[in-house]
Design an enzyme around this catalytic site. Structure first.
Site, PDB file in Angstrom:
ATOM      1  N   HIS A  95     -45.224 -43.639  50.705  1.00 18.29           N
ATOM      2  CA  HIS A  95     -46.282 -44.439  51.308  1.00 18.29           C
ATOM      3  C   HIS A  95     -46.317 -45.821  50.673  1.00 18.29           C
ATOM      4  CE1 HIS A  95     -48.836 -40.728  52.690  1.00 18.29           C
ATOM      5  NE2 HIS A  95     -47.872 -41.041  53.538  1.00 18.29           N
TER       6      HIS A  95
ATOM      7  N   ARG B  94     -39.977 -36.751  55.863  1.00 13.48           N
ATOM      8  CA  ARG B  94     -40.171 -37.000  57.289  1.00 13.48           C
ATOM      9  C   ARG B  94     -39.028 -36.326  58.038  1.00 13.48           C
ATOM     10  NH1 ARG B  94     -41.168 -41.860  54.560  1.00 13.48           N
ATOM     11  NH2 ARG B  94     -43.294 -42.658  54.821  1.00 13.48           N
TER      12      ARG B  94
ATOM     13  N   ARG C 266     -45.530 -31.615  56.345  1.00 13.76           N
ATOM     14  CA  ARG C 266     -45.543 -32.683  55.320  1.00 13.76           C
ATOM     15  C   ARG C 266     -46.953 -32.857  54.762  1.00 13.76           C
ATOM     16  NH1 ARG C 266     -43.218 -37.897  53.864  1.00 13.76           N
ATOM     17  NH2 ARG C 266     -44.648 -39.618  54.256  1.00 13.76           N
TER      18      ARG C 266
ATOM     19  N   TYR D 168     -55.617 -37.405  51.598  1.00 17.50           N
ATOM     20  CA  TYR D 168     -55.407 -36.003  51.242  1.00 17.50           C
ATOM     21  C   TYR D 168     -56.554 -35.464  50.398  1.00 17.50           C
ATOM     22  CZ  TYR D 168     -50.821 -36.584  53.224  1.00 17.50           C
ATOM     23  OH  TYR D 168     -49.811 -36.822  54.098  1.00 17.50           O
TER      24      TYR D 168
ATOM     25  N   LYS E 285     -38.012 -44.423  55.502  1.00 13.62           N
ATOM     26  CA  LYS E 285     -38.824 -45.339  56.299  1.00 13.62           C
ATOM     27  C   LYS E 285     -38.964 -46.669  55.577  1.00 13.62           C
ATOM     28  CE  LYS E 285     -43.183 -45.665  58.823  1.00 13.62           C
ATOM     29  NZ  LYS E 285     -44.459 -44.995  59.167  1.00 13.62           N
TER      30      LYS E 285
END
Length: 276
Positions: A232, A113, A209, A241, A138
């Protein structure tokens, strides 16, 4: 509200945005939001579709009677355009400096990120184990990413030229005490390079990304590994994806291929004419 956001481990950026929106909401009426009623909320309906207001009244003030006035909007879930590997190469090659080129290479070569990339420290690069450590990503979680030989060689050239001390990408605004660049700098690097190489797609750090994750999938990397690399929480988020991978779409066995259809009759009329 600040205490509640911190207790729930919201990031500094999200906290700033939430507080800013509540400040604007209060300024609109010229008084504290906890003194406003349903009629005031209705007049501010366009802004109340923001998740922020629901959080403020229901989670912070615990005024659950406002829940019915603060519905979540149904926003369309659109798949992003994906950069091909040829387009990624064009993007990196169009960089205007060694600093920008290295930044774009690390962005694509790790799938970080932009906030994680901006705070990346030299100490987080382990050339012995060929790993890059993402520290306090994150959700305040750490994770490890693979370091490719191509990226390592470029990083060594970059370090010999710029000699950063702490952060891999230090800000030029703070010469005396080294500080990291802002995540906006990562955004600008993407948009400038995209414009220079003539890409018509809206290129952002997040799109790069997405490209990295999609290309990993097309190269045979399993979804669980990609989930861990991206950081994630939910595998369902990573599974999108599959929709972005051209190779996976091409491997789908379309049932129309199994139909026994008659040969195409070139003399057949273009349109059916109903009988009078």
């Amino acid at each position: 509200m600040l205490e509640e956001l911190e207790r729930r481990n919201y990031s500094a950026g999200t906290t700033r945005n939430y507080l800013r929106f509540v400040e604007r909401f209060a300024q609109h009426f010229g008084k504290s939001p906890d003194k406003l009623g349903p009629d005031d909320l209705r007049s501010y309906q366009a802004y109340l579709f923001k998740e922020l207001k629901r959080f403020f009244y229901v989670r912070t003030l615990h005024r659950h009677e406002f829940r019915e006035f603060l519905p979540y909007p149904k926003s369309p879930r659109k798949l992003p355009n994906i950069l091909s590997q040829e387009e990624v190469a064009r993007l990196i090659n169009a960089s205007s400096s060694l600093f920008q080129r290295t930044l774009l290479m690390v962005l694509y070569g790790t799938g970080m990120r932009r906030s994680e990339l901006a705070r990346l420290k030299i100490a987080h690069i382990d050339s012995q184990r060929m790993i890059i450590h993402v520290v306090d990503g994150k959700g305040h979680k750490d994770r490890d990413l693979p370091l490719s030989l191509t990226l390592l060689e470029n990083l060594r050239v970059y370090w010999r030229r710029l000699k950063p001390r702490t952060y891999l990408f230090p800000s030029r605004l703070h010469r005396d005490h080294e500080q990291p660049i802002s995540d906006k700098t990562v955004w600008v690097a993407c948009t400038e390079a995209a414009k220079k190489c003539g890409l018509r797609k809206a290129v952002s750090p997040h799109l790069v990304r997405h490209a990295w994750a999609t290309h990993l999938l097309e190269a045979g990397t399993d979804l669980r590994t990609i989930q861990l690399l991206l950081g994630h929480e939910d595998l369902e988020v990573t599974a999108r994806y599959l929709h972005l991978s051209a190779q996976h779409l091409q491997k789908v066995a379309n049932p129309i291929e199994e139909l026994k259809l008659s040969s195409l009759d070139q003399t057949r009329p273009l349109y059916h004419r109903p009988r009078s």
